[in-house]
Write a protein that holds these residues in place. Structure first.
Motif, PDB file in Angstrom:
ATOM      1  N   CYS A  16       0.830  -1.208   0.000  1.00  0.00           N
ATOM      2  CA  CYS A  16       0.000   0.000   0.000  1.00  0.00           C
ATOM      3  C   CYS A  16       0.865   1.258   0.000  1.00  0.00           C
ATOM      4  O   CYS A  16       0.575   2.230  -0.724  1.00  0.00           O
ATOM      5  N   HIS A  19       2.127   1.602  -3.583  1.00  0.00           N
ATOM      6  CA  HIS A  19       1.240   1.571  -4.755  1.00  0.00           C
ATOM      7  C   HIS A  19      -0.029   2.413  -4.648  1.00  0.00           C
ATOM      8  O   HIS A  19      -0.611   2.753  -5.691  1.00  0.00           O
ATOM      9  N   VAL A  20      -0.514   2.700  -3.449  1.00  0.00           N
ATOM     10  CA  VAL A  20      -1.742   3.516  -3.350  1.00  0.00           C
ATOM     11  C   VAL A  20      -1.416   4.942  -3.786  1.00  0.00           C
ATOM     12  O   VAL A  20      -0.557   5.590  -3.191  1.00  0.00           O
ATOM     13  N   TRP A  24      -5.100  10.600  -5.483  1.00  0.00           N
ATOM     14  CA  TRP A  24      -6.253  10.122  -6.235  1.00  0.00           C
ATOM     15  C   TRP A  24      -7.538  10.871  -5.869  1.00  0.00           C
ATOM     16  O   TRP A  24      -8.430  11.020  -6.717  1.00  0.00           O
ATOM     17  N   TRP A  43      -6.507   0.894 -11.616  1.00  0.00           N
ATOM     18  CA  TRP A  43      -6.385   0.504 -10.208  1.00  0.00           C
ATOM     19  C   TRP A  43      -6.727  -0.976 -10.023  1.00  0.00           C
ATOM     20  O   TRP A  43      -6.088  -1.690  -9.252  1.00  0.00           O
ATOM     21  N   LEU A  47      -4.245  -3.912  -8.468  1.00  0.00           N
ATOM     22  CA  LEU A  47      -4.601  -4.860  -7.415  1.00  0.00           C
ATOM     23  C   LEU A  47      -4.502  -6.303  -7.906  1.00  0.00           C
ATOM     24  O   LEU A  47      -4.034  -7.191  -7.189  1.00  0.00           O
ATOM     25  N   LEU A  77      -6.168  -1.718   3.190  1.00  0.00           N
ATOM     26  CA  LEU A  77      -6.499  -0.864   2.041  1.00  0.00           C
ATOM     27  C   LEU A  77      -7.287   0.361   2.506  1.00  0.00           C
ATOM     28  O   LEU A  77      -7.037   1.483   2.052  1.00  0.00           O
ATOM     29  N   HIS A  80      -5.057   2.787   4.508  1.00  0.00           N
ATOM     30  CA  HIS A  80      -4.144   3.543   3.641  1.00  0.00           C
ATOM     31  C   HIS A  80      -4.908   4.402   2.626  1.00  0.00           C
ATOM     32  O   HIS A  80      -4.303   4.919   1.678  1.00  0.00           O
ATOM     33  N   ALA A  82      -7.013   3.726   0.240  1.00  0.00           N
ATOM     34  CA  ALA A  82      -6.970   3.263  -1.141  1.00  0.00           C
ATOM     35  C   ALA A  82      -8.315   3.515  -1.827  1.00  0.00           C
ATOM     36  O   ALA A  82      -9.365   3.473  -1.176  1.00  0.00           O
TER      37      ALA A  82
END
Length: 389
Positions: A16, A19-20, A24, A43, A47, A77, A80, A82
């Motif tokens: 996370c 990559h998050v 966004w 996205w 995942l 997720l 963080h 996401a």
């Protein structure tokens, strides 16, 4: 097991952190439809490449995580911040659950890998005169050789404008009793005769669509389950909506929604107010209970005939109360927020819009009144409610 789960949690946290996307929320507020679809598919692919897109699927189809691992994944997720898989939601949950439970091997091999490649699905159940009373649907499917010819209208089709395929209920025996003459189809949304019209909401969004079907031809091979037995198949779809999906949503409510609410109370300077503290404590207790119910349901330790309805009712009304309280705490400043990130969940921190959106859960998929009827009749064994005149 504890060591394994701790190691898995650390793995998800590292992923996370790397990559998050941190920007966004701003990038997905007021965005065009094309950019929304591009972001959602990107996205999902991110995942999927990590093995996190469909943890609830069987291992032979790309899933296989234990319930404990799924809880860790969804909680991290959410913690963080996401984005949610809004566009893929129907495909990875409703379509997949239906195909795995009632589809043919050919249907599974055709669509499950395609969903992992980004195939988007919409649910074609509700109609203008068949919402909570779904069995009153009027869309017809007439057999014509190795095809069915479909005519009718669907409404409240979430994401219908972007869908590749549709889970469709249609009446194949007009003379049968309401639930006994319905069949379940997989409909290609590129088929001739389909018209999709977005429904513009008061908030300015067009999340829902109307779908008009005029002599749409569906191959008989796209029939799921036996002809005229679609009502039974639909219970698998609705069971996923009221059951498995709740595991993710409960973790998001606890790790994102509640956290946003506490932060809002702190911003408003009321965190130490005894009444506010009492409400927050009550929400935390209810969220803990919801998590426990979801886990028992998914692990199969809770197998009552109305358990999925209990979870759906509990979640949807808790979401509504929590977002309502957020709207109250945010005050006039919160009431002027006119947009929310389109890839967020139902708890984005834009409290008034979140509260309006929470009604999505107390009405579709079986309104709260319907859930209470199911709980009373099937769960508690109470006498059936008298039929209306």
């Amino acid at each position: 097991m504890t060591e394994d789960i701790d190691a898995f949690r650390e793995h998800v946290r590292r992923w996370c952190a790397e990559h998050v996307p941190t920007d966004w929320r701003a990038a997905q507020t007021g965005v065009s439809d094309d950019e929304y679809v591009r972001f959602q598919k990107s996205w999902f692919a991110e995942l999927h490449s990590a093995g996190f897109a469909v943890p609830h699927w069987p291992p032979e189809w790309g899933g296989g995580m234990s319930v404990a691992e799924q809880i860790v994944l969804y909680s991290e997720l959410a913690a963080h911040d996401a984005p949610r898989l809004v566009l893929a939601f129907v495909g990875i949950h409703h379509a997949a659950s239906t195909l795995l439970a009632a589809g043919t091997e050919d249907q599974r091999r055709r669509h499950l890998p395609a969903i992992l490649d980004g195939e988007i699905w919409v649910q074609g159940f509700s109609e203008p005169e068949a919402g909570s009373d779904l069995a009153a649907l009027r869309t017809t499917a007439r057999r014509a050789g190795d095809e069915f010819v479909v005519n009718g209208q669907k409404v409240w089709a979430s994401g219908g404008l972007h869908a590749d395929w549709c889970l469709l209920l249609a009446r194949t025996d007009p003379d049968a009793k309401k639930r006994h003459g319905i069949s379940y189809f997989l409909m290609d949304m590129t088929s001739p005769g389909i018209e999709v019209r977005p429904i513009r909401q008061a908030t300015g969004e067009s999340h829902f669509c109307e779908v008009f079907l005029n002599d749409v031809r569906i191959p008989a091979a796209n029939l799921v389950g036996p002809e005229n037995k679609g009502w039974q198949v639909a219970q698998e779809t609705l069971g996923a909506e009221r059951g498995m999906t709740m595991l993710e949503l409960a973790e998001r409510l606890g790790n994102a929604g509640f956290r946003w609410l506490v932060a809002e109370c702190e911003r408003a300077g009321v965190l130490t107010d005894s009444l506010v503290a009492d409400r927050l404590a009550q929400f935390e207790i209810e969220i803990t209970g919801l998590r426990g119910l979801c886990r028992e349901l998914v692990e199969g330790r809770s197998d009552g005939p109305a358990d999925a309805s209990v979870v759906k009712l509990f979640y949807s009304e808790l979401l509504q109360r929590l977002t309502d309280f957020g709207a109250e705490i945010s005050g006039l400043a919160g009431h002027t927020v006119l947009a929310k990130p389109i890839s967020s969940g139902w708890e984005s921190g834009a409290w008034v819009l979140d509260f309006i959106g929470s009604w999505e859960w107390t009405i579709p998929g079986g309104a709260s009144e319907i859930q209470r009827t199911i709980i009373g009749e099937r769960g508690l064994g109470l006498p059936r409610e008298p039929a209306g005149a």
